[in-house]
Design an enzyme around this catalytic site. Structure first.
Site, mmCIF file in Angstrom:
data_model
loop_
_atom_site.group_PDB
_atom_site.id
_atom_site.type_symbol
_atom_site.label_atom_id
_atom_site.label_comp_id
_atom_site.label_asym_id
_atom_site.label_seq_id
_atom_site.Cartn_x
_atom_site.Cartn_y
_atom_site.Cartn_z
ATOM 1 N N LYS A 101 0.804 -1.227 0.000
ATOM 2 C CA LYS A 101 0.000 0.000 0.000
ATOM 3 C C LYS A 101 0.837 1.276 0.000
ATOM 4 O O LYS A 101 0.415 2.299 -0.521
ATOM 5 C CB LYS A 101 -0.960 0.013 1.187
ATOM 6 C CG LYS A 101 -2.174 -0.891 0.988
ATOM 7 C CD LYS A 101 -3.259 -0.580 1.996
ATOM 8 C CE LYS A 101 -4.512 -1.375 1.704
ATOM 9 N NZ LYS A 101 -4.377 -2.811 2.041
ATOM 10 N N GLU A 123 -10.464 7.370 3.981
ATOM 11 C CA GLU A 123 -11.169 6.520 4.932
ATOM 12 C C GLU A 123 -10.322 5.265 5.118
ATOM 13 O O GLU A 123 -9.449 4.957 4.312
ATOM 14 C CB GLU A 123 -12.540 6.134 4.392
ATOM 15 C CG GLU A 123 -12.563 4.938 3.443
ATOM 16 C CD GLU A 123 -11.866 5.203 2.107
ATOM 17 O OE1 GLU A 123 -11.731 6.376 1.709
ATOM 18 O OE2 GLU A 123 -11.449 4.220 1.475
ATOM 19 N N SER A 388 1.573 -9.716 -1.010
ATOM 20 C CA SER A 388 1.271 -8.286 -0.870
ATOM 21 C C SER A 388 1.665 -7.695 0.479
ATOM 22 O O SER A 388 1.929 -6.497 0.575
ATOM 23 C CB SER A 388 -0.219 -8.054 -1.125
ATOM 24 O OG SER A 388 -1.004 -8.899 -0.310
HETATM 25 C C1 LIG Z 1 -5.144 -3.893 1.578
HETATM 26 C C2 LIG Z 1 -4.427 -5.128 1.318
HETATM 27 C C3 LIG Z 1 -4.765 -5.966 0.226
HETATM 28 C C4 LIG Z 1 -5.949 -5.697 -0.661
HETATM 29 O O1 LIG Z 1 -5.852 -4.552 -1.437
HETATM 30 P P1 LIG Z 1 -5.684 -4.595 -3.021
HETATM 31 O O2 LIG Z 1 -5.997 -3.210 -3.427
HETATM 32 O O3 LIG Z 1 -6.634 -5.607 -3.565
HETATM 33 O O4 LIG Z 1 -4.279 -4.971 -3.298
HETATM 34 C C5 LIG Z 1 -4.004 -7.085 -0.020
HETATM 35 N N1 LIG Z 1 -2.954 -7.409 0.776
HETATM 36 C C6 LIG Z 1 -2.599 -6.639 1.835
HETATM 37 C C7 LIG Z 1 -1.440 -7.065 2.651
HETATM 38 C C8 LIG Z 1 -3.314 -5.475 2.146
HETATM 39 O O5 LIG Z 1 -2.968 -4.745 3.194
#
Ligand SMILES: *Cc1c(COP(=O)(O)O)cnc(C)c1O
Length: 405
Positions: A101, A123, A388
């Protein structure tokens, strides 16, 4: 490369179009007042993203503050345990603040700074976007207002503390169900009053144009790095790339590096407890076309056509729609979207932790679970999974709900 009559050599030039559409999806379905604000952002973004100063600044931030490039790791023990498929992960868990993010939050806050804005607002539901934006705001010396439902504030105490330590104002939203939806409404209302001094930073490839495009562009660093790293490591492209999809920003980030390659792309949505409405958040699999939060996409609706309640074990994935570009890539078939449920996800969470020494976020565990399933299906080749984020934020929940297995 051509795919279903879409020319991917020129894809990023043509998608979105000037009005923010990917085919029929996207756009900006908002009040005239907010339209003006979005046009100002679009114009600034198109000017700035061609400026060598902006590009240079962002590059320096990525390297010296975020710790990029993040590596790709080969999962040797896990691959060997499955058979003849080689599994790899792109380590966004090692990005500063623990997830992908920050890639778009640093971009959005740098844009705010260039536009002469004093404040960023957003938000947050689970608090992950709030923490990433508060991090970016502290770095740039911008004020930061984060709108959060009272119910979520109670549930996400550690993230609320992190935001406050980083200097953000966490604004409690108490009306309605006091969760994410009300927080979005409150933040938009505040923004329509304050847009001269601030920008609204959306947390995924969602919302009105130009956000789906801008967030994709800021996240594309993941795909650009991954393609280069993977080909250097192995001498070839992966056969498949897998990412989890909430709003879809980490997925768009890594996919954008491989859209024009003969690589199978898989977006993984949360099936949660099962296929009944309310038990999952698999909008692309079970949803239909509709407009919410300022854009047209595929969404889950209740009997009144309103956004349906959703559930996922991963709070970062429980959103009743997905970014418009995913809806488009879904319809043309360039990306395949599939689901894994809570149980498969938690199994993958423990498998990756125990076999590789990497504790993944529960969101990312969806991609890992699907990668393992796909490996068993295809039998040979290589799969690159977008990890992610890291799982530190999920420790209390995992221990309380599942114990230490
Ligand atoms: C917020 C989040 C996601 C989901 O968000 P996307 O916009 O779909 O990437 C995925 N993995 C983590 C670790 C997150 O914090």
């Amino acid at each position: 490369m051509k795919f279903n009559d879409i020319d991917f050599d020129t894809y990023f030039k043509n998608y979105p179009d000037a009005n923010g559409f990917y085919g029929k999806y996207g756009g900006a379905y908002i009040s005239d007042e907010l339209k003006k604000a979005m046009e100002e952002i679009t114009e600034a973004y198109f000017t700035i993203c061609k400026s060598s100063k902006f590009i240079g600044d962002l590059r320096k931030i990525r390297k010296e503050f975020q710790g990029r490039p993040t590596p790709i790791s080969y999962l040797e023990r896990l691959s060997n345990s499955i058979g003849h498929v080689q599994l790899y992960v792109k380590r966004e868990d090692l990005n500063h603040s623990g997830a992908h993010k920050l890639n778009h939050c640093m971009g959005e806050a740098l844009l705010a700074k260039y536009m002469g804005k004093k404040k960023v607002i957003a938000e947050t539901g689970a608090g992950q976007h709030g923490v990433a934006l508060a991090t970016a705001a502290a770095y740039f010396g911008l004020e930061c207002d984060i709108y959060m439902g009272a119910v979520d504030i109670k549930k996400q105490a550690p993230n609320v503390a992190r935001m406050k330590i980083l200097g953000a104002n966490v604004i409690e939203v108490t009306h309605g169900l006091a969760t994410l939806k009300e927080a979005v409404d409150a933040a938009f209302t505040a923004y329509s009053k304050e847009y001269k001094d601030c920008i609204y930073c959306i947390g995924s490839v969602l919302g009105p144009h130009p956000f789906p495009m801008m967030v994709r562009d800021f996240q594309s660093v993941v795909g650009v790095e991954a393609r280069d790293q993977f080909t250097k490591m192995t001498g070839e492209l992966p056969d498949a790339v897998v990412a989890c999809v909430g709003g879809g920003s980490n997925a768009m980030g890594i996919f954008s590096g491989f859209l024009n390659d003969p690589v199978d792309l898989y977006g993984v949505e949360p099936l949660g407890r099962g296929p009944a409405l309310g038990d999952h958040a698999a909008s692309l699999k079970y949803g239909t076309e509709g407009i919410m939060h300022g854009f047209n996409s595929i969404m889950l609706k209740d009997e009144n056509g309103e956004p349906a309640p959703v559930y996922s074990v991963a709070s970062g994935l429980d959103y009743p729609s997905s970014g418009p570009e995913h809806a488009f890539l879904h319809d043309i078939g360039r990306v395949k979207y599939d689901v894994v449920d809570d149980k498969e996800t938690i199994d993958a969470f423990f498998t990756l932790s125990r076999m590789e020494g990497i504790i993944p976020a529960i969101e990312s565990s969806h991609a890992v679970a699907y990668g393992i399933k796909l490996a068993k299906q295809i039998g040979r080749g290589s799969i690159l999974i977008c990890l992610s984020g890291r799982g530190d934020k999920d420790m209390d929940y995992i221990i309380e709900k599942y114990g230490i297995r």
